[in-house]
Enzyme design. Sequence first.
Site, PDB file in Angstrom:
ATOM      1  N   ASN A 111       0.860  -1.187   0.000  1.00  0.00           N
ATOM      2  CA  ASN A 111       0.000   0.000   0.000  1.00  0.00           C
ATOM      3  C   ASN A 111       0.896   1.237   0.000  1.00  0.00           C
ATOM      4  O   ASN A 111       1.483   1.573   1.022  1.00  0.00           O
ATOM      5  CB  ASN A 111      -0.896  -0.054   1.253  1.00  0.00           C
ATOM      6  CG  ASN A 111      -1.755   1.189   1.413  1.00  0.00           C
ATOM      7  OD1 ASN A 111      -1.827   2.026   0.513  1.00  0.00           O
ATOM      8  ND2 ASN A 111      -2.410   1.286   2.556  1.00  0.00           N
ATOM      9  N   LYS A 119       0.035   4.273  -0.324  1.00  0.00           N
ATOM     10  CA  LYS A 119      -0.650   5.456   0.258  1.00  0.00           C
ATOM     11  C   LYS A 119      -0.451   6.680  -0.641  1.00  0.00           C
ATOM     12  O   LYS A 119      -0.344   6.525  -1.862  1.00  0.00           O
ATOM     13  CB  LYS A 119      -0.180   5.673   1.702  1.00  0.00           C
ATOM     14  CG  LYS A 119      -0.345   4.402   2.537  1.00  0.00           C
ATOM     15  CD  LYS A 119      -0.268   4.601   4.012  1.00  0.00           C
ATOM     16  CE  LYS A 119      -0.423   3.251   4.698  1.00  0.00           C
ATOM     17  NZ  LYS A 119      -0.402   3.337   6.148  1.00  0.00           N
ATOM     18  N   HIS A 140      -9.740   0.551   4.877  1.00  0.00           N
ATOM     19  CA  HIS A 140      -8.449   0.775   5.532  1.00  0.00           C
ATOM     20  C   HIS A 140      -8.667   1.696   6.733  1.00  0.00           C
ATOM     21  O   HIS A 140      -9.498   2.604   6.686  1.00  0.00           O
ATOM     22  CB  HIS A 140      -7.457   1.400   4.549  1.00  0.00           C
ATOM     23  CG  HIS A 140      -6.072   1.490   5.111  1.00  0.00           C
ATOM     24  ND1 HIS A 140      -5.696   2.488   5.976  1.00  0.00           N
ATOM     25  CD2 HIS A 140      -4.992   0.684   4.969  1.00  0.00           C
ATOM     26  CE1 HIS A 140      -4.427   2.288   6.336  1.00  0.00           C
ATOM     27  NE2 HIS A 140      -3.980   1.201   5.744  1.00  0.00           N
ATOM     28  N   GLU A 196      -7.153   4.161   7.842  1.00  0.00           N
ATOM     29  CA  GLU A 196      -7.049   5.613   7.584  1.00  0.00           C
ATOM     30  C   GLU A 196      -8.325   6.140   6.936  1.00  0.00           C
ATOM     31  O   GLU A 196      -8.716   7.282   7.165  1.00  0.00           O
ATOM     32  CB  GLU A 196      -5.799   5.896   6.726  1.00  0.00           C
ATOM     33  CG  GLU A 196      -4.539   5.791   7.571  1.00  0.00           C
ATOM     34  CD  GLU A 196      -3.301   5.327   6.817  1.00  0.00           C
ATOM     35  OE1 GLU A 196      -3.264   5.403   5.580  1.00  0.00           O
ATOM     36  OE2 GLU A 196      -2.360   4.874   7.496  1.00  0.00           O
ATOM     37  N   GLU A 210      -5.256  -5.385  10.622  1.00  0.00           N
ATOM     38  CA  GLU A 210      -4.276  -4.322  10.817  1.00  0.00           C
ATOM     39  C   GLU A 210      -4.616  -3.562  12.095  1.00  0.00           C
ATOM     40  O   GLU A 210      -5.482  -2.672  12.075  1.00  0.00           O
ATOM     41  CB  GLU A 210      -4.316  -3.341   9.637  1.00  0.00           C
ATOM     42  CG  GLU A 210      -3.964  -3.946   8.312  1.00  0.00           C
ATOM     43  CD  GLU A 210      -3.477  -2.878   7.339  1.00  0.00           C
ATOM     44  OE1 GLU A 210      -2.313  -2.944   6.935  1.00  0.00           O
ATOM     45  OE2 GLU A 210      -4.247  -1.962   7.024  1.00  0.00           O
ATOM     46  N   GLY A 228       2.001   2.315  10.705  1.00  0.00           N
ATOM     47  CA  GLY A 228       2.868   3.478  10.531  1.00  0.00           C
ATOM     48  C   GLY A 228       3.557   3.923  11.810  1.00  0.00           C
ATOM     49  O   GLY A 228       4.150   4.995  11.863  1.00  0.00           O
ATOM     50  N   SER A 256       3.237  -2.043  10.331  1.00  0.00           N
ATOM     51  CA  SER A 256       4.682  -1.994  10.580  1.00  0.00           C
ATOM     52  C   SER A 256       5.422  -3.282  10.203  1.00  0.00           C
ATOM     53  O   SER A 256       6.406  -3.642  10.852  1.00  0.00           O
ATOM     54  CB  SER A 256       4.964  -1.596  12.033  1.00  0.00           C
ATOM     55  OG  SER A 256       4.510  -0.275  12.278  1.00  0.00           O
TER      56      SER A 256
HETATM   57  P1  PGA Z   1       2.605   0.330   7.649  1.00  0.00           P
HETATM   58  O1  PGA Z   1       1.141   0.474   6.968  1.00  0.00           O
HETATM   59  O2  PGA Z   1       3.216  -0.924   7.113  1.00  0.00           O
HETATM   60  O3  PGA Z   1       3.339   1.574   7.194  1.00  0.00           O
HETATM   61  O4  PGA Z   1       2.392   0.284   9.108  1.00  0.00           O
HETATM   62  C1  PGA Z   1       0.321  -0.648   6.773  1.00  0.00           C
HETATM   63  C2  PGA Z   1      -0.974  -0.233   6.133  1.00  0.00           C
HETATM   64  O5  PGA Z   1      -1.456   0.873   6.407  1.00  0.00           O
HETATM   65  O6  PGA Z   1      -1.559  -0.986   5.347  1.00  0.00           O
END
Ligand code: PGA
Length: 246
Positions: free
Chosen positions: A9, A11, A95, A97, A167, A173, A208
């Site tokens: 992803n 983003k 997701h 976010e 997740e 993140g 992460s």
């Molecule tokens: P990250 O994001 O690996 O940067 O923690 C994972 C995601 O949002 O799918």
Amino acid sequence: MAKPLIAGNWKMHGTAVEAAALARQLVENEHSCAAVQLVIFPPILHLGLVALELSGSSIALGAQNMSEHESGAFTGEVSADMLKEAGCTYTLVGHSERRTLFGEVDGTVADKFETAQRSGLVPILCVGETLQQRQQGLTLDVIAEQINTVREKVGLKNICSGVVAYEPVWAIGTGEVASPEQAQLVHRAIRELLGSSGVSTSLLYGGSVKASNAAELFAQPDIDGGLVGGASLEADEFLKIAQLMT
Ligand code: PGA
């Protein structure tokens, strides 16, 4: 048995030139993880360009988000059919976010899941608890609620033919990854919720994931792959993670 899935992803990162270059690097090295299905999720604007880079390769393309509506007066939105036309075969839905920053609720996520499947896209349903919910002991309730809303909308068979990504919001993140035991416990609970129809449903862990922690996570019996954010922006790191899945 389907290949394990490693999803990247991207983003809202990178220019068009950087997106094309990253896709090209992955294509040049995809032979190093042939046992894994790679899927990348570039920013929507770069999908066409990345699709060109991927043509002839076995790396799949996905969208980070899509509209729950099929078409119409929805300014700023992108439909599932448009994403298919651009070369996508997957889409993320729900997701964290999207949920926390853009107010997507379980009902909307369920609508998106249904619309994606109707258009022939494979939805990757993202679920996960916040730190506060975990501390209150609500993790499994939150996950069950997120999954059951989609299940009520599309039925068990359809949810099981999609992909589910666990997740934990507190791990996205932040550099703070769930321990393999924490992740496995939730994956097991998701598998149980899906019952016998979900035996071969792909359950991804995200939050992460890096090359330094992926092996232990992927060794868990109910973790079938990964959804990788930050670490998918470096071709070498992303490919290293994928190699750990084999
Ligand atoms: P990250 O994001 O690996 O940067 O923690 C994972 C995601 O949002 O799918």
